[in-house]
Design a protein around this motif. Structure first.
Motif, mmCIF file in Angstrom:
data_model
loop_
_atom_site.group_PDB
_atom_site.id
_atom_site.type_symbol
_atom_site.label_atom_id
_atom_site.label_comp_id
_atom_site.label_asym_id
_atom_site.label_seq_id
_atom_site.Cartn_x
_atom_site.Cartn_y
_atom_site.Cartn_z
ATOM 1 N N VAL A 211 0.887 -1.303 0.067
ATOM 2 C CA VAL A 211 -0.033 0.046 0.126
ATOM 3 C C VAL A 211 0.742 1.217 -0.117
ATOM 4 N N VAL A 212 0.644 2.199 -0.943
ATOM 5 C CA VAL A 212 1.043 3.357 -1.019
ATOM 6 C C VAL A 212 0.146 4.453 0.019
ATOM 7 N N THR A 213 0.591 5.175 0.994
ATOM 8 C CA THR A 213 -0.499 6.067 1.487
ATOM 9 C C THR A 213 -0.073 7.358 1.272
ATOM 10 N N ALA A 214 -0.882 8.553 1.740
ATOM 11 C CA ALA A 214 -0.679 9.748 1.152
ATOM 12 C C ALA A 214 0.005 10.558 2.295
ATOM 13 N N SER A 215 1.246 10.017 2.885
ATOM 14 C CA SER A 215 1.994 10.655 3.618
ATOM 15 C C SER A 215 3.181 11.113 2.790
ATOM 16 N N ARG A 216 3.902 12.410 2.895
ATOM 17 C CA ARG A 216 4.899 12.811 2.042
ATOM 18 C C ARG A 216 5.942 11.918 2.083
ATOM 19 N N SER A 217 6.196 11.048 3.322
ATOM 20 C CA SER A 217 7.452 10.011 3.567
ATOM 21 C C SER A 217 7.281 8.888 2.403
ATOM 22 N N ALA A 218 5.933 8.592 2.378
ATOM 23 C CA ALA A 218 5.690 7.468 1.400
ATOM 24 C C ALA A 218 5.713 7.831 -0.026
ATOM 25 N N VAL A 219 5.111 8.958 -0.347
ATOM 26 C CA VAL A 219 4.723 9.512 -1.726
ATOM 27 C C VAL A 219 6.059 9.906 -2.303
ATOM 28 N N GLU A 220 6.883 10.831 -1.489
ATOM 29 C CA GLU A 220 8.124 11.426 -2.431
ATOM 30 C C GLU A 220 9.049 10.265 -2.930
ATOM 31 N N PRO A 221 9.381 9.152 -2.195
ATOM 32 C CA PRO A 221 10.197 8.145 -2.829
ATOM 33 C C PRO A 221 9.424 7.407 -3.804
ATOM 34 N N PHE A 222 8.267 7.298 -3.542
ATOM 35 C CA PHE A 222 7.354 6.411 -4.552
ATOM 36 C C PHE A 222 7.587 7.114 -6.088
ATOM 37 N N LEU A 223 7.370 8.367 -5.902
ATOM 38 C CA LEU A 223 7.312 9.257 -7.111
ATOM 39 C C LEU A 223 8.839 9.334 -7.844
ATOM 40 N N GLN A 224 9.805 9.090 -7.059
ATOM 41 C CA GLN A 224 11.169 9.368 -7.598
ATOM 42 C C GLN A 224 11.652 7.861 -8.110
ATOM 43 N N SER A 225 11.024 6.673 -7.717
ATOM 44 C CA SER A 225 11.715 5.499 -8.276
ATOM 45 C C SER A 225 10.639 4.640 -8.859
ATOM 46 N N SER A 226 9.235 4.909 -8.827
ATOM 47 C CA SER A 226 8.491 3.956 -9.404
ATOM 48 C C SER A 226 8.638 4.012 -10.809
ATOM 49 N N LYS A 227 8.728 3.008 -11.749
ATOM 50 C CA LYS A 227 8.743 3.109 -13.146
ATOM 51 C C LYS A 227 7.406 3.210 -13.797
ATOM 52 N N ARG A 228 6.517 2.839 -12.886
ATOM 53 C CA ARG A 228 5.109 2.846 -13.512
ATOM 54 C C ARG A 228 4.406 3.949 -13.503
ATOM 55 N N ARG A 229 4.329 4.600 -14.649
ATOM 56 C CA ARG A 229 3.814 5.975 -14.672
ATOM 57 C C ARG A 229 2.428 6.073 -14.293
ATOM 58 N N ASP A 230 1.802 5.303 -14.600
ATOM 59 C CA ASP A 230 0.317 5.203 -14.310
ATOM 60 C C ASP A 230 -0.233 5.312 -12.862
ATOM 61 N N LEU A 231 0.683 4.474 -12.152
ATOM 62 C CA LEU A 231 0.811 4.457 -10.594
ATOM 63 C C LEU A 231 1.489 5.774 -9.952
#
Ligand SMILES: [Zn+2]
Length: 675
Positions: A211-231
């Motif tokens: 699960v990705v939550t809406a906390s900044r500490s979860a969101v920022e690393p996800f946006l930086q590393s996920s290869k999935r543009r849709d996600l």
């Protein structure tokens, strides 16, 4: 007996957390409020001629029980929130605002305070007296009866709007989750991110998933590393949709009413707008001075961001992409560029940033600069099992208690902050402070070290800088204790502290590999430091756009149809917000500005302070030693220990010997060439 109202006989007179129950707060607040009002009434009706002692000092002494109750309550309601505490907060916040306003609008009290002269006062006393007079005037003590009545209504309403704003935001943070079902959804994510997401999934009833939550500490690393543009897009939309997307928790009407009432408040007091009122007693003094600084930095930051965007776009094309860079792409492609430009891979860095070592580094820096030592104590009460407690000493002298509450949990609001359970003062003998840093770092798997991102390590140093400002405080009066300084000065001790982390003298010693315990190799360290300003144009633009919207919201005429989100859009258009970048905080979720009064017309303060911190660190660089003893001594005396004893301009002058210069900030951010 209510434990909140007792004399605390725990070690260091810590709040007896184990005995404090939710049901204690309401009666404790009622009793403590009544006590405060009675103490103040005694000052107001004193028949002796007004003196500093029987008026200002007596007011400084009043409300001691209320301070105890409120500090425990507000620390818990922000980090261990329950529905019960939220309900109490909604009830008590307006009540406190009302009582506070009543006292500072009391014409009998104001007449007495106003009659106290400067004769025979120490500099500190004269400063406290000046601040008291200012508080009365700014609260409306000079208004006629109708004006005072309206002011009181406005203030109460503002307090409950602020509480409602926070509540809605927290509800949206809890509500959002992106559940990832298959391994294919995890492409690009690091092992640490994946295990954090697995834990979040377990907490939220999706065992075996992520699960990705809406906390900044979860969101920022996800946006930086996920290869999935849709996600990435889904996560980004969830994050910026807080306070906006769900009608039942949308904050738009709360924000609009808040801005209208603030405008009314300022006009009642004779100011053109709320920003003019708010800035009058800050270091900046006027909205023009603030805009001047923000616009000066905006131009080079925007140029740097536009240049970066062109490079990101090239990269997208190179990879066969056929789309314009969007806000959910920026961090991802910037990270690829950073790796390419600086040969720096986050995965290569991550094993070196152990929470435990970064804590040790923050303590060691305080030891080398200020001679402080930290001893962890297991025998001291705390409000959550995650919380750690240290006794802080200088030589054999007790300095205070430092608490660290580092891990994310659903009952904690997002972000990181410093607060206190007790402030330093010495009116009737020395009272030493209890200071806490609350963060939202992601907990590790059982038995594994907790790892931070670089940003997380910086946050820790930042908040610890605030903590030192509270801990080292050495003043007589509560009114000017610790961080009770102008808002645009209060980020100086915290932001300045970040500079030490980024130095080889500190990183080289504390960035140790989690498995081998080997220090980070020198050449990697060099690359880290060289890459510090990478993507700085974008980061500056994200911040400045929020700061400019904040100032615009509080200087623009507000009519009946006032719409903060429409104003936000028009400001972004006017300043030419570069495509592909979003604001750091949109107005819908701008807690700094709407959860309370603190940073309203005040978000610029981070940059105002940064002008000073960049310039201030230069004093150590000039001395040729980042731990130079005499520079550290001046820093301690003029800034970290001085609370609000002096006007901020004079405090800075006492440390640096001259006013701060903006060039150091542009240089620090790597924007000097773009200027
Ligand atoms: Zn801060």
């Amino acid at each position: 007996m209510n434990p909140l109202l007792e004399d605390w006989t725990t070690p260091f007179a810590m709040p007896p957390f184990d005995r404090i129950k939710e049901d204690h707060f309401k009666p404790a607040f009622e009793a403590a409020l009544a006590e405060w009002k009675a103490e103040v009434e005694a000052v107001a009706t004193d028949t002796a001629p007004p003196s500093f002692a029987n008026t200002v000092e007596a007011l400084e002494r009043s409300g001691e029980s209320l301070d105890k109750v409120a500090s425990v309550f507000f620390n818990l309601s922000s980090s261990c929130s329950t529905e019960g505490l939220q309900a109490i907060e909604e009830e008590i916040a307006p009540e406190l605002a009302k009582s506070h306003a009543e006292i500072f609008m009391d014409t009998r009290l104001f007449a007495r305070v106003d009659a106290v002269g400067d004769d025979g006062l120490t500099d500190e006393q004269a400063r406290v007296l000046k601040l008291y007079k200012e508080s009365f005037v700014r609260a409306g003590a000079r208004l006629d009866e109708a004006g005072r009545k309206r002011m009181s209504e406005v203030m109460q309403r503002l307090a409950s709007l602020g509480a409602q704003f926070s509540k809605n935001l927290l509800a949206d943070e809890k509500a959002f989750e992106l559940v990832l079902e298959t391994e294919a959804d995890l492409e690009g994510l690091s092992g640490a991110e994946v295990s954090a997401m697995a834990r979040a999934a377990e907490d939220r009833g999706h065992p075996g998933k992520w699960v990705v939550t809406a906390s900044r500490s979860a969101v920022e690393p996800f946006l930086q590393s996920s290869k999935r543009r849709d996600l990435r897009e889904a996560v980004w939309r969830g994050f910026v949709g807080r306070g906006a997307d769900r009608p039942e928790t949308a904050t738009k009407d709360i924000a609009a009413e808040t801005v209208r009432l603030r405008d009314e408040r300022a006009k009642l007091l004779g100011f053109d707008n709320f920003a003019a009122f708010k800035l009058e007693n800050q270091m900046a003094k006027t909205p023009e001075a603030v805009r001047g600084l923000l616009e000066r930095v905006w131009t080079p930051a925007k140029a740097a961001a536009e240049a970066d965007r062109a490079r990101l776009q090239e990269l997208i094309v190179e990879e066969g992409g056929n789309f314009e860079v969007q806000p959910w792409d920026w961090a991802y492609y910037a990270e690829i560029l950073r790796q390419r430009d600086h040969d720096l891979d986050d995965a290569e860095l991550k094993p070196y940033m152990q929470l435990e070592n970064i804590i040790a580094a923050s303590f060691d820096t305080a030891s080398r600069l200020f001679g402080l030592s930290f001893a962890e104590r297991d025998d001291i009460p705390r409000h959550h099992p995650d919380v750690r407690v240290w006794e802080v000493m200088r030589g054999d002298k007790h300095v205070g208690i430092f608490m660290g509450d580092y891990f994310v949990r659903p009952s904690k609001r997002s972000g990181a902050w410093m607060s206190t359970f007790r402030d330093q003062q010495a009116m009737d003998g020395e009272i030493r402070p209890i200071v806490i840093n609350t963060c939202n770092f992601v907990q590790a798997k059982e038995g594994e070290p907790v790892m931070l991102t670089f940003e997380g390590a910086r946050t820790l140093f930042h908040e610890f800088g605030h903590a030192l400002h509270g801990l080292m405080s050495d003043v007589t009066y509560p009114r000017i204790s610790g961080t009770s300084v102008a808002r645009d000065f209060v980020e100086l001790p915290s932001q300045l502290y970040e500079h030490w982390l980024m130095r080889p003298e500190v990183l080289g010693r504390y960035a140790l590999h989690a498995e081998t315990n080997e220090p980070m190799p020198q050449e990697l360290l060099d690359r880290v430091i060289a890459a510090q300003n990478f993507n700085m144009g974008a980061a500056t633009v994200e911040y400045l756009s929020s700061a400019l919207v904040d100032i615009a919201m509080h200087t623009t005429d507000v009519g009946e149809d006032y719409d903060p989100q429409a104003l936000e859009a028009s400001v972004l258009e006017k300043i030419g917000m570069p495509a592909g970048l979003g604001m750091r905080h949109r107005s819908a979720q701008f807690g700094h500005v709407f959860a309370g009064d603190g940073y309203s017309s005040g978000y610029y303060s981070y940059m105002w302070s940064e002008v000073m911190d960049a310039d201030a660190f230069g004093a150590f660089e000039d001395a040729g030693d980042i731990f130079d003893a005499s520079t550290a001594e001046r820093l301690s005396t003029a800034i970290y220990s001085a609370g609000g004893r002096q006007d901020p301009e004079l405090a800075y002058l006492a440390f640096r010997g001259r006013a701060p210069e903006v060039e150091a900030l542009l240089k620090r951010r790597g924007l000097l060439d773009a200027a």
